[in-house]
Design a protein around this motif. Structure first.
Motif, PDB file in Angstrom:
ATOM      1  N   MET A 198      93.606   3.175   6.570  1.00  0.00           N
ATOM      2  CA  MET A 198      95.112   3.533   7.128  1.00  0.00           C
ATOM      3  C   MET A 198      94.866   4.064   8.635  1.00  0.00           C
ATOM      4  SD  MET A 198      97.443   2.425   5.267  1.00  0.00           S
ATOM      5  CE  MET A 198      96.680   1.079   4.610  1.00  0.00           C
ATOM      6  N   ALA A 199      95.609   3.520   9.542  1.00  0.00           N
ATOM      7  CA  ALA A 199      95.521   4.067  11.027  1.00  0.00           C
ATOM      8  C   ALA A 199      95.856   5.593  10.806  1.00  0.00           C
ATOM      9  CB  ALA A 199      96.313   3.681  11.728  1.00  0.00           C
ATOM     10  N   ASN A 200      95.088   6.595  11.508  1.00  0.00           N
ATOM     11  CA  ASN A 200      95.366   8.077  11.440  1.00  0.00           C
ATOM     12  C   ASN A 200      95.629   8.715  12.613  1.00  0.00           C
ATOM     13  OD1 ASN A 200      92.950   8.376  12.178  1.00  0.00           O
ATOM     14  ND2 ASN A 200      92.061   8.852  10.231  1.00  0.00           N
ATOM     15  N   SER A 201      95.741  10.043  12.654  1.00  0.00           N
ATOM     16  CA  SER A 201      96.249  10.482  13.839  1.00  0.00           C
ATOM     17  C   SER A 201      94.963  10.782  14.706  1.00  0.00           C
ATOM     18  CB  SER A 201      96.974  11.896  13.867  1.00  0.00           C
ATOM     19  OG  SER A 201      96.373  12.452  13.067  1.00  0.00           O
ATOM     20  N   LYS A 202      93.865  10.719  14.290  1.00  0.00           N
ATOM     21  CA  LYS A 202      92.555  11.176  15.039  1.00  0.00           C
ATOM     22  C   LYS A 202      92.235  10.107  16.302  1.00  0.00           C
ATOM     23  CE  LYS A 202      89.283  12.321  12.544  1.00  0.00           C
ATOM     24  NZ  LYS A 202      88.026  12.374  11.693  1.00  0.00           N
ATOM     25  N   THR A 203      91.916  10.634  17.363  1.00  0.00           N
ATOM     26  CA  THR A 203      92.046   9.638  18.419  1.00  0.00           C
ATOM     27  C   THR A 203      90.508   9.128  18.468  1.00  0.00           C
ATOM     28  OG1 THR A 203      90.832  11.395  19.791  1.00  0.00           O
ATOM     29  CG2 THR A 203      93.448  11.072  20.047  1.00  0.00           C
ATOM     30  N   LEU A 204      90.452   7.961  19.213  1.00  0.00           N
ATOM     31  CA  LEU A 204      88.928   7.323  19.270  1.00  0.00           C
ATOM     32  C   LEU A 204      87.923   8.243  19.759  1.00  0.00           C
ATOM     33  CD1 LEU A 204      88.188   4.254  18.834  1.00  0.00           C
ATOM     34  CD2 LEU A 204      88.342   4.021  21.113  1.00  0.00           C
ATOM     35  N   VAL A 206      86.640   3.367  36.087  1.00  0.00           N
ATOM     36  CA  VAL A 206      86.062   3.868  34.741  1.00  0.00           C
ATOM     37  C   VAL A 206      86.625   5.093  34.299  1.00  0.00           C
ATOM     38  CG1 VAL A 206      83.675   4.609  34.204  1.00  0.00           C
ATOM     39  CG2 VAL A 206      83.735   2.478  35.668  1.00  0.00           C
ATOM     40  N   PRO A 207      86.847   5.965  35.164  1.00  0.00           N
ATOM     41  CA  PRO A 207      87.569   7.423  34.646  1.00  0.00           C
ATOM     42  C   PRO A 207      88.774   7.075  33.756  1.00  0.00           C
ATOM     43  CG  PRO A 207      86.828   7.565  36.883  1.00  0.00           C
ATOM     44  CD  PRO A 207      86.823   6.073  36.526  1.00  0.00           C
ATOM     45  N   ALA A 208      89.645   6.031  34.403  1.00  0.00           N
ATOM     46  CA  ALA A 208      90.966   5.837  33.721  1.00  0.00           C
ATOM     47  C   ALA A 208      90.405   5.076  32.225  1.00  0.00           C
ATOM     48  CB  ALA A 208      91.515   4.580  34.609  1.00  0.00           C
ATOM     49  N   ILE A 209      89.746   4.021  32.304  1.00  0.00           N
ATOM     50  CA  ILE A 209      89.229   3.522  30.989  1.00  0.00           C
ATOM     51  C   ILE A 209      88.686   4.833  29.823  1.00  0.00           C
ATOM     52  CG2 ILE A 209      87.721   2.008  29.724  1.00  0.00           C
ATOM     53  CD1 ILE A 209      87.630   0.393  32.260  1.00  0.00           C
ATOM     54  N   ALA A 210      87.975   5.715  30.609  1.00  0.00           N
ATOM     55  CA  ALA A 210      87.584   6.626  29.649  1.00  0.00           C
ATOM     56  C   ALA A 210      88.518   7.388  29.131  1.00  0.00           C
ATOM     57  CB  ALA A 210      86.454   7.628  30.439  1.00  0.00           C
ATOM     58  N   ALA A 211      89.531   7.891  30.083  1.00  0.00           N
ATOM     59  CA  ALA A 211      90.625   8.682  29.487  1.00  0.00           C
ATOM     60  C   ALA A 211      91.568   8.157  28.622  1.00  0.00           C
ATOM     61  CB  ALA A 211      91.376   9.270  30.871  1.00  0.00           C
ATOM     62  N   ALA A 212      91.839   6.821  29.021  1.00  0.00           N
ATOM     63  CA  ALA A 212      92.772   6.002  28.081  1.00  0.00           C
ATOM     64  C   ALA A 212      91.894   5.743  26.743  1.00  0.00           C
ATOM     65  CB  ALA A 212      93.065   4.592  28.573  1.00  0.00           C
ATOM     66  N   LEU A 213      90.717   5.629  26.598  1.00  0.00           N
ATOM     67  CA  LEU A 213      90.077   5.270  25.326  1.00  0.00           C
ATOM     68  C   LEU A 213      89.846   6.609  24.575  1.00  0.00           C
ATOM     69  CD1 LEU A 213      87.177   2.727  26.060  1.00  0.00           C
ATOM     70  CD2 LEU A 213      89.458   2.336  24.813  1.00  0.00           C
ATOM     71  N   GLU A 214      89.581   7.530  25.374  1.00  0.00           N
ATOM     72  CA  GLU A 214      89.485   9.198  24.505  1.00  0.00           C
ATOM     73  C   GLU A 214      90.803   9.439  23.893  1.00  0.00           C
ATOM     74  OE1 GLU A 214      87.653  12.510  23.775  1.00  0.00           O
ATOM     75  OE2 GLU A 214      86.771  11.350  25.241  1.00  0.00           O
ATOM     76  N   ARG A 215      91.963   9.014  24.541  1.00  0.00           N
ATOM     77  CA  ARG A 215      93.123   9.529  24.076  1.00  0.00           C
ATOM     78  C   ARG A 215      93.671   8.500  23.037  1.00  0.00           C
ATOM     79  NH1 ARG A 215      94.366  10.878  29.145  1.00  0.00           N
ATOM     80  NH2 ARG A 215      95.674   8.935  29.366  1.00  0.00           N
ATOM     81  N   ALA A 216      93.231   7.469  22.985  1.00  0.00           N
ATOM     82  CA  ALA A 216      93.688   6.158  22.250  1.00  0.00           C
ATOM     83  C   ALA A 216      93.625   6.644  20.717  1.00  0.00           C
ATOM     84  CB  ALA A 216      93.223   5.051  22.427  1.00  0.00           C
ATOM     85  N   LYS A 217      94.762   6.198  20.032  1.00  0.00           N
ATOM     86  CA  LYS A 217      94.844   6.517  18.510  1.00  0.00           C
ATOM     87  C   LYS A 217      94.224   5.321  18.206  1.00  0.00           C
ATOM     88  CE  LYS A 217      97.937   9.942  17.728  1.00  0.00           C
ATOM     89  NZ  LYS A 217      98.141  10.591  19.096  1.00  0.00           N
ATOM     90  N   ARG A 218      93.584   5.439  16.869  1.00  0.00           N
ATOM     91  CA  ARG A 218      93.096   4.161  16.213  1.00  0.00           C
ATOM     92  C   ARG A 218      94.199   3.106  16.002  1.00  0.00           C
ATOM     93  NH1 ARG A 218      90.278   5.882  11.057  1.00  0.00           N
ATOM     94  NH2 ARG A 218      89.342   4.167  11.098  1.00  0.00           N
TER      95      ARG A 218
END
Lengths: 363, 220
Positions: free
Chosen positions: A1-7, A39-51
């Protein structure tokens, strides 16, 4: 199941370092032809992305696409990212079976209504719904039901994208691609038999980073991976231009790595990233291994003539046509000759000899 | 979503078959008819042989007549550039040779693609110049019939689509490759029934000219 943990948290928990993560972000940016400033934008977005919740439906397929993804190479950040999407339903990979499996799919659909990604591999038979069913549900019904609440659909492999092998002539099951059934959802076709793993993770990363799907070509494929032909990016291209070809698989030309056009390479009509992204962790790709491209990422590649016939050779029996045509032409020509002889004979019969005396009489 | 591919498969399969059948039947029929009609019996006593002078004339008529060159230099220059360029593009491009090899069972070496590419450009320019010449020259305009425009178009389209396909100037590629094949199929279908037949009849006409002059014992 998708959970609240970020990527980001998930990756750190699996021992992926910050450096490794940024390296992946840079590679993703360059792979997708984005400027380094992204690159920083991608990193920030992926960092915060929910699974994100992913539902993977397998229809008329051979599981080669799943094999390509899971067995391609030792775990890398790409594969970890793939591992850390919440793969809530996948026949081959899930533990649950029977009713529990279907319950997982329904729960994922319900909990993430409108937000989950639907991945489809395999084509859908329309000739008879009974040709391919899962838990008693026909493929077309399951696709319609699951697609209704999906944010986007990724059609993985040539079967899901274009119908693939099941659709090959005479298409006994009436196989169709996803795009012929679902028309109201964004669909990305990741074609290939199988597709390159990094292309799938690239599309996922794009979706996670920008919340949207990448730019697509005429066949609904991501431009960044399918924008150039195999032929144009092939390291053997200079040999094509010089007119140096392998004539058989074991001649001098083959040993010297000359162009495989005459051996049936379909590189000129095939758009894919094999020549640049390569396979098996960048070790090589079909042409590098000495075999021509089959054109597996193109529609109807099974029906596009023999794999070992040059692209310029028609799919029909040309020699037979020429011989039959020549015989028919000769027969018709003989008939025309007889007809002409008749005309000539008639003209001769009608010909009246005129003497000088006749002429003088006439005057 | 796969229409360009369906189109390519159609013109690579059934379409090519139909066009090739019409082409072969048409050409063989017409040649058969020409040969079976033959020539009238010449009752005059021969003053020389027919075969040798006939064959020689097939070759010697490749050299342009200086008189024609002085009167219509453009016709001669464009004609030569176009025909040589066309023959290089058609017969010395490796993908084309593969098709001939598949059909007849034998092939021949091709040229490097940049040379074929240059020949194709020269051919296309020569064809455009020929069109301009036909449209602007009063004599040419007077002797031009509808068939001449059609034959020009049928020759020009395969050259143009072939050039566009080779350079991938049209997206998607199967579409332009299919259009190239379709234009060739149009050429094949028109071939036996138009002036395009001169590709074969030219040699027959030259031979007859040489042979008749040889029979009379005069220079051809």
């Amino acid at each position: 199941m998708a959970n609240s943990k970020t990527l980001g948290e998930s990756l750190r928990r699996h021992g992926v370092t910050r450096r490794g993560f940024l390296k992946f972000c840079s590679a993703t940016a360059s792979l997708m032809a984005l400027p380094p400033t992204m690159v920083p934008a991608i990193a920030a977005a992926l960092e915060r992305a929910k699974r994100p919740s992913v539902i993977w439906l397998s229809f008329q397929e051979c599981t080669g696409c799943t094999e390509s993804l899971t067995r391609s190479h030792a775990p890398t950040v790409e594969s970890l990212i793939f591992d850390h999407v919440s793969l809530d339903y996948h026949h081959t990979l899930q533990v649950a079976s029977g009713e529990a499996a279907e319950a997982a799919r329904e729960a994922a659909m319900h909990e993430n209504q409108g937000g989950y990604l639907l991945v489809v591999d395999g084509s859908i038979p329309l000739a008879d719904p009974g040709y391919s069913t899962i838990a008693g549900i026909s493929n077309v019904d399951m696709l319609r039901e699951t697609a209704a609440g999906a944010a986007a659909i990724i059609a993985v492999g040539t079967c899901a994208a274009f119908g693939g092998l099941p659709k090959a002539d005479p298409n006994p099951t009436g196989a169709v691609p996803v795009s012929e059934i679902i028309r109201d959802k964004p669909i990305v076709n990741v074609s290939g038999c199988p597709p390159i793993p990094v292309v799938i993770t690239g599309v996922l990363a794009h979706f996670l980073t920008f919340g949207a799907l990448p730019e697509l070509d005429r066949y609904g494929r991501p431009m960044v991976f399918y924008g150039q032909s195999i032929h144009d990016r092939c390291y053997r291209r200079p040999f094509y231009d010089k007119g140096l070809f392998a004539e058989t698989f074991d001649d001098e030309g083959a040993r010297k790595g000359w162009c495989l056009y005459k051996m049936g390479c379909k590189g000129p009509m095939t758009y894919n990233a094999c020549a640049t992204a390569k396979w098996n962790n960048g070790t090589g790709w079909p042409v590098e291994a000495g075999h021509g491209c089959l054109g597996c990422s193109e529609p109807d590649f099974w029906d596009a003539g023999g794999f070992y016939n040059a692209l310029s050779i028609p799919t029909s029996d040309v020699t037979g046509t020429v011989v039959t045509g020549a015989v028919a032409g000769a027969a018709l020509g003989a008939a025309a000759a007889l007809l002409n002889r008749g005309t000539q004979g008639e003209a001769r019969e009608k010909h009246a000899t005129v003497t000088v005396d006749d002429l003088e009489k006439g005057v | 979503m796969s229409e360009p591919m369906d189109f390519l498969l159609l013109v690579r399969g059934t379409g090519f078959d139909v066009a090739l059948t019409i082409f072969v039947i048409g050409v063989v029929l017409r040649l058969f008819e020409i040969f079976s009609l033959g020539r009238g019996v010449n009752l005059a006593e021969p003053r020389g042989r027919e075969f040798g002078p006939g064959m020689r004339t097939i070759l010697t008529r490749n050299v342009p007549d200086p008189h024609t060159f002085r009167r219509q230099p453009l016709t001669v220059v464009i004609g030569y550039l176009f025909h040589i360029g066309l023959l290089i593009s058609l017969l010395l491009f490796v993908p084309h040779i593969e098709l001939f090899k598949e059909t007849f069972g034998f092939g021949w070496p091709g040229l490097a693609t940049p040379i074929v590419d240059a020949a194709a450009v020269i051919t296309i320019i020569a064809l455009l110049a020929a069109l301009w010449h036909r449209a602007s020259n009063p004599v040419m305009r007077r002797i031009t019939r509808a068939e001449d425009w059609l034959v020009w178009l049928a020759t020009f389209l395969p050259m143009l689509t072939g050039y566009l396909a080779y350079h991938r100037m049209v997206d998607p590629y199967p579409l332009i490759l299919g259009l190239h094949l379709l234009s060739v199929e149009l050429l094949l279908v028109l071939f036996p029934f138009t002036k395009l037949m001169h590709t074969f009849t030219l040699f027959i006409a030259r031979w007859y000219n040489g042979a008749m002059n040889g029979y009379r014992g005069v220079q051809s």
